[in-house]
Design a protein around this motif. Structure first.
Motif, PDB file in Angstrom:
ATOM      1  N   GLN A  91      30.913  91.389  29.208  1.00  0.00           N
ATOM      2  CA  GLN A  91      31.928  90.566  28.557  1.00  0.00           C
ATOM      3  C   GLN A  91      32.217  89.320  29.391  1.00  0.00           C
ATOM      4  O   GLN A  91      32.377  88.221  28.843  1.00  0.00           O
ATOM      5  CB  GLN A  91      33.208  91.363  28.339  1.00  0.00           C
ATOM      6  N   GLU A 140      31.698  85.520  28.191  1.00  0.00           N
ATOM      7  CA  GLU A 140      32.832  84.607  28.242  1.00  0.00           C
ATOM      8  C   GLU A 140      32.481  83.348  29.030  1.00  0.00           C
ATOM      9  O   GLU A 140      32.796  82.225  28.624  1.00  0.00           O
ATOM     10  CB  GLU A 140      34.025  85.314  28.875  1.00  0.00           C
ATOM     11  N   GLU A 147      38.553  82.201  21.162  1.00  0.00           N
ATOM     12  CA  GLU A 147      39.436  83.362  21.111  1.00  0.00           C
ATOM     13  C   GLU A 147      40.395  83.399  22.295  1.00  0.00           C
ATOM     14  O   GLU A 147      41.427  84.075  22.234  1.00  0.00           O
ATOM     15  CB  GLU A 147      38.598  84.644  21.091  1.00  0.00           C
ATOM     16  N   ASN A 148      40.071  82.682  23.350  1.00  0.00           N
ATOM     17  CA  ASN A 148      40.879  82.738  24.568  1.00  0.00           C
ATOM     18  C   ASN A 148      42.193  81.971  24.415  1.00  0.00           C
ATOM     19  O   ASN A 148      42.315  81.067  23.598  1.00  0.00           O
ATOM     20  CB  ASN A 148      40.096  82.161  25.747  1.00  0.00           C
ATOM     21  N   LYS A 149      43.156  82.339  25.241  1.00  0.00           N
ATOM     22  CA  LYS A 149      44.435  81.659  25.281  1.00  0.00           C
ATOM     23  C   LYS A 149      44.339  80.378  26.119  1.00  0.00           C
ATOM     24  O   LYS A 149      43.456  80.228  26.965  1.00  0.00           O
ATOM     25  CB  LYS A 149      45.509  82.574  25.873  1.00  0.00           C
ATOM     26  N   LYS A 208      40.293  82.614  31.142  1.00  0.00           N
ATOM     27  CA  LYS A 208      39.487  83.829  31.055  1.00  0.00           C
ATOM     28  C   LYS A 208      40.436  84.990  30.765  1.00  0.00           C
ATOM     29  O   LYS A 208      41.613  84.960  31.133  1.00  0.00           O
ATOM     30  CB  LYS A 208      38.748  84.073  32.374  1.00  0.00           C
ATOM     31  N   ARG A 209      39.928  86.016  30.110  1.00  0.00           N
ATOM     32  CA  ARG A 209      40.778  87.152  29.742  1.00  0.00           C
ATOM     33  C   ARG A 209      41.407  87.795  30.980  1.00  0.00           C
ATOM     34  O   ARG A 209      42.564  88.213  30.958  1.00  0.00           O
ATOM     35  CB  ARG A 209      39.978  88.181  28.951  1.00  0.00           C
ATOM     36  N   GLU A 210      40.642  87.883  32.042  1.00  0.00           N
ATOM     37  CA  GLU A 210      41.156  88.495  33.268  1.00  0.00           C
ATOM     38  C   GLU A 210      42.310  87.676  33.837  1.00  0.00           C
ATOM     39  O   GLU A 210      43.307  88.233  34.302  1.00  0.00           O
ATOM     40  CB  GLU A 210      40.025  88.615  34.295  1.00  0.00           C
ATOM     41  N   GLU A 212      44.304  85.700  32.117  1.00  0.00           N
ATOM     42  CA  GLU A 212      45.434  85.893  31.201  1.00  0.00           C
ATOM     43  C   GLU A 212      46.138  87.217  31.490  1.00  0.00           C
ATOM     44  O   GLU A 212      47.373  87.289  31.550  1.00  0.00           O
ATOM     45  CB  GLU A 212      44.955  85.875  29.751  1.00  0.00           C
ATOM     46  N   GLU A 213      45.356  88.271  31.686  1.00  0.00           N
ATOM     47  CA  GLU A 213      45.938  89.589  31.982  1.00  0.00           C
ATOM     48  C   GLU A 213      46.732  89.553  33.278  1.00  0.00           C
ATOM     49  O   GLU A 213      47.816  90.144  33.371  1.00  0.00           O
ATOM     50  CB  GLU A 213      44.828  90.634  32.060  1.00  0.00           C
TER      51      GLU A 213
END
Length: 203
Positions: free
Chosen positions: A19, A23, A99-101, A178-180, A182-183
């Motif tokens: 993933q 990304e 899709e990312n923030k 990146k999703r990480e 954001e988390e």
């Protein structure tokens, strides 16, 4: 049973790595696309020296910096200049399918804001400019729900640290997270909220 759990854990770790690679590839494509659409527009092409794009640990960072003779905003205000409006809307349109923030930050140089006794400082100015940039991105086609955070940084993170008054320090940062990343930001906010909640409960 342990063997099954271990295999599942390895598969999940491999999927996370896959993933991350997907990304990263998507962000590289997005950077290339932005560079191409800016280059294809003669008006925006003149602004390319004011645009910095790179992939960082947090995601795709897009920095739009001031130049002495081509400011992004009217002096001392959050009124977006027409060429800056065109650029932000193009970026919003280009980022509309991700899709990312998104995180947006406004920055000023170290020149004190002439507030005429109204109590307004570079904190308000940088926050207002970040929010003005958000509005133009959305007007260009960015889904408002993709905006994760809008912040004003005043002059605390200069682009040119050796010259706090350099025009390049006046800028807007747009980060496709990146999703990480954001988390991590969500966890930090949750931890602060939980700490405050526990403090209120003890009172």
């Amino acid at each position: 049973m342990q063997r099954v759990q271990g295999a599942t854990s390895d598969a999940e770790a491999q999927e996370r790595e896959n993933q991350k690679r997907r990304e990263l590839a998507q962000m590289e494509r997005m950077r290339s696309l932005l560079e191409a659409v800016i280059e294809a527009d003669s008006t925006l092409r003149a602004l390319r020296d004011q645009i910095r794009m790179q992939i960082t640990e947090d995601g795709l960072a897009i920095e739009i910096v001031d130049e002495k003779n081509r400011p992004m905003f009217a002096s001392g205000s959050s009124e977006v200049q027409p060429y800056m409006r065109d650029l932000l809307r193009l970026i919003g349109r280009t980022l509309s399918g991700i899709e990312n923030k998104i995180m947006i930050a406004g920055h000023t140089d170290a020149t004190p804001f002439a507030n005429n006794g109204r109590g307004i400082s570079n904190w308000e100015l940088s926050a207002d400019r970040a929010n003005a940039a958000r509005r133009e991105l959305v007007a260009g086609g960015l889904d408002p729900e993709k905006v994760f955070r809008v912040v004003g940084m005043a002059d605390t993170v200069p682009f040119v640290p050796e010259d706090p008054y350099a025009p390049q320090n006046r800028r807007v940062s747009i980060i496709v997270l990146k999703r990480e990343a954001e988390e991590d930001l969500r966890k930090q906010a949750s931890q602060i909220t939980e700490t405050l909640r526990r403090g209120v409960a003890r009172e």
